[in-house]
Design a protein around this motif. Structure first.
Motif, short mmCIF file in Angstrom:
data_model
loop_
_atom_site.label_atom_id
_atom_site.label_comp_id
_atom_site.label_asym_id
_atom_site.label_seq_id
_atom_site.Cartn_x
_atom_site.Cartn_y
_atom_site.Cartn_z
N UNK A 30 0.61 -1.28 0.15
CA UNK A 30 -0.17 -0.24 0.06
C UNK A 30 0.92 1.38 -0.44
N UNK A 31 1.90 1.13 0.43
CA UNK A 31 3.19 2.09 -0.01
C UNK A 31 4.01 2.44 -0.90
N UNK A 32 3.75 3.22 -1.71
CA UNK A 32 3.75 4.07 -3.16
C UNK A 32 5.99 3.46 -3.47
N UNK A 33 5.66 3.80 -2.04
CA UNK A 33 7.52 4.30 -2.31
C UNK A 33 8.04 3.06 -2.31
N UNK A 34 7.63 1.49 -1.21
CA UNK A 34 7.81 -0.16 -1.48
C UNK A 34 7.09 -0.45 -2.31
N UNK A 35 6.67 -0.51 -3.63
CA UNK A 35 5.55 -0.87 -4.12
C UNK A 35 6.21 -1.15 -5.42
N UNK A 36 6.57 0.25 -5.37
CA UNK A 36 7.98 -0.31 -6.32
C UNK A 36 8.93 -0.80 -6.58
N UNK A 37 9.68 -1.34 -5.40
CA UNK A 37 10.43 -1.97 -5.99
C UNK A 37 9.94 -3.35 -5.55
N UNK A 38 8.28 -3.92 -5.99
CA UNK A 38 8.34 -5.15 -6.27
C UNK A 38 6.65 -5.24 -8.06
N UNK A 39 6.06 -3.81 -7.96
CA UNK A 39 5.18 -3.65 -8.21
C UNK A 39 5.45 -2.11 -9.13
N UNK A 40 5.52 -2.59 -10.15
CA UNK A 40 5.39 -1.65 -11.16
C UNK A 40 7.13 -0.46 -11.20
N UNK A 41 7.34 0.55 -11.82
CA UNK A 41 8.48 1.28 -11.95
C UNK A 41 8.09 3.16 -11.24
N UNK A 42 6.81 2.93 -11.02
CA UNK A 42 6.56 4.46 -10.42
C UNK A 42 4.77 3.57 -10.24
N UNK A 43 4.18 4.07 -9.09
CA UNK A 43 3.08 4.34 -8.74
C UNK A 43 2.80 5.58 -7.91
N UNK A 44 1.64 6.07 -8.43
CA UNK A 44 1.25 7.65 -7.29
C UNK A 44 -0.37 6.94 -7.34
N UNK A 45 -0.90 7.44 -5.81
CA UNK A 45 -1.55 7.52 -4.96
C UNK A 45 -2.33 9.26 -5.39
N UNK A 46 -3.19 9.07 -5.24
CA UNK A 46 -3.54 10.39 -4.67
C UNK A 46 -3.93 9.82 -3.21
N UNK A 47 -3.63 9.52 -2.30
CA UNK A 47 -4.06 9.40 -1.12
C UNK A 47 -4.91 8.10 -0.82
N UNK A 48 -4.23 7.34 0.12
CA UNK A 48 -4.41 6.33 0.78
C UNK A 48 -5.90 5.54 1.18
N UNK A 49 -6.77 6.06 0.33
CA UNK A 49 -8.25 5.72 0.65
C UNK A 49 -9.46 5.48 -0.46
N UNK A 50 -10.64 4.40 -0.23
CA UNK A 50 -11.36 4.48 -0.77
C UNK A 50 -11.85 5.72 -2.30
N UNK A 51 -11.96 5.81 -3.21
CA UNK A 51 -11.75 6.67 -3.94
C UNK A 51 -11.42 7.07 -4.50
N UNK A 52 -9.95 7.25 -4.01
CA UNK A 52 -8.84 7.75 -4.37
C UNK A 52 -8.01 7.27 -6.03
N UNK A 53 -7.81 8.26 -6.57
CA UNK A 53 -6.82 8.07 -7.71
C UNK A 53 -5.70 7.74 -8.39
N UNK A 54 -5.00 6.95 -9.31
CA UNK A 54 -4.25 7.34 -9.00
C UNK A 54 -2.83 5.82 -10.48
#
Length: 150
Positions: A30-54
């Motif tokens: 759930x943390x974009x900074x850690x996600x990029x170490x295994x899933x994707x090269x860039x990960x962005x969310x507007x927030x960590x909550x339902x309805x947030x986009x990225x």
């Protein structure tokens, strides 16, 4: 080693065991900074909550928009995402849900990706997408295990 991802009906499911705490696994999911170490090269969310986009981007494949649908810290994380590089979510999106469970000294992580039956393009296209994503979850979740078990 964990089982491979399976296709059942119109869903892809895979569970992997990670010798790591639920808190560490949650952060990796759930943390974009850690996600990029295994899933994707860039990960962005507007927030960590339902309805947030990225978006989740792969250098070789493009940018895939997402919308977060579920956030239960330490327990489950869900999002809709586009199956093809796109500007925004459309009828080609599917739903991904990760759930965590204590298992011995580690954590079991289950991913269920659903919604393939509503994709446009007919049976053959849906089957191809199911198979591509089944293979994808094998690769990506193996990377998650490798990251967390060091």
């Amino acid at each position: 080693m964990s089982d491979h991802a399976r296709i059942k009906g119109h869903t892809v499911t895979r569970t992997v065991h990670v010798e790591a705490s639920r808190a560490s696994v949650w952060e990796a999911l759930s943390d974009p900074e850690v996600m990029v170490k295994w899933f994707g090269d860039v990960v962005r969310f507007t927030a960590l909550e339902p309805g947030a986009t990225g978006s989740i981007e792969w250098d070789d494949y493009g940018s895939f928009p997402i919308e977060i649908t579920e956030v239960v810290p330490g327990d489950s994380f869900g999002f809709r995402w586009s199956g093809i590089p796109a500007e925004k979510l459309d009828e080609y999106s599917t739903h991904v849900r990760f759930s965590l469970a204590d298992a011995g000294t580690g954590t079991d992580v289950t991913v269920i990706e659903s919604g393939f039956e509503t994709l446009p393009g007919g049976t053959l296209y849906r089957r191809d997408r199911l198979e591509q994503n089944r293979e994808g979850w094998d690769v990506e979740l193996d990377e998650l295990v490798t990251l967390l078990e060091g």
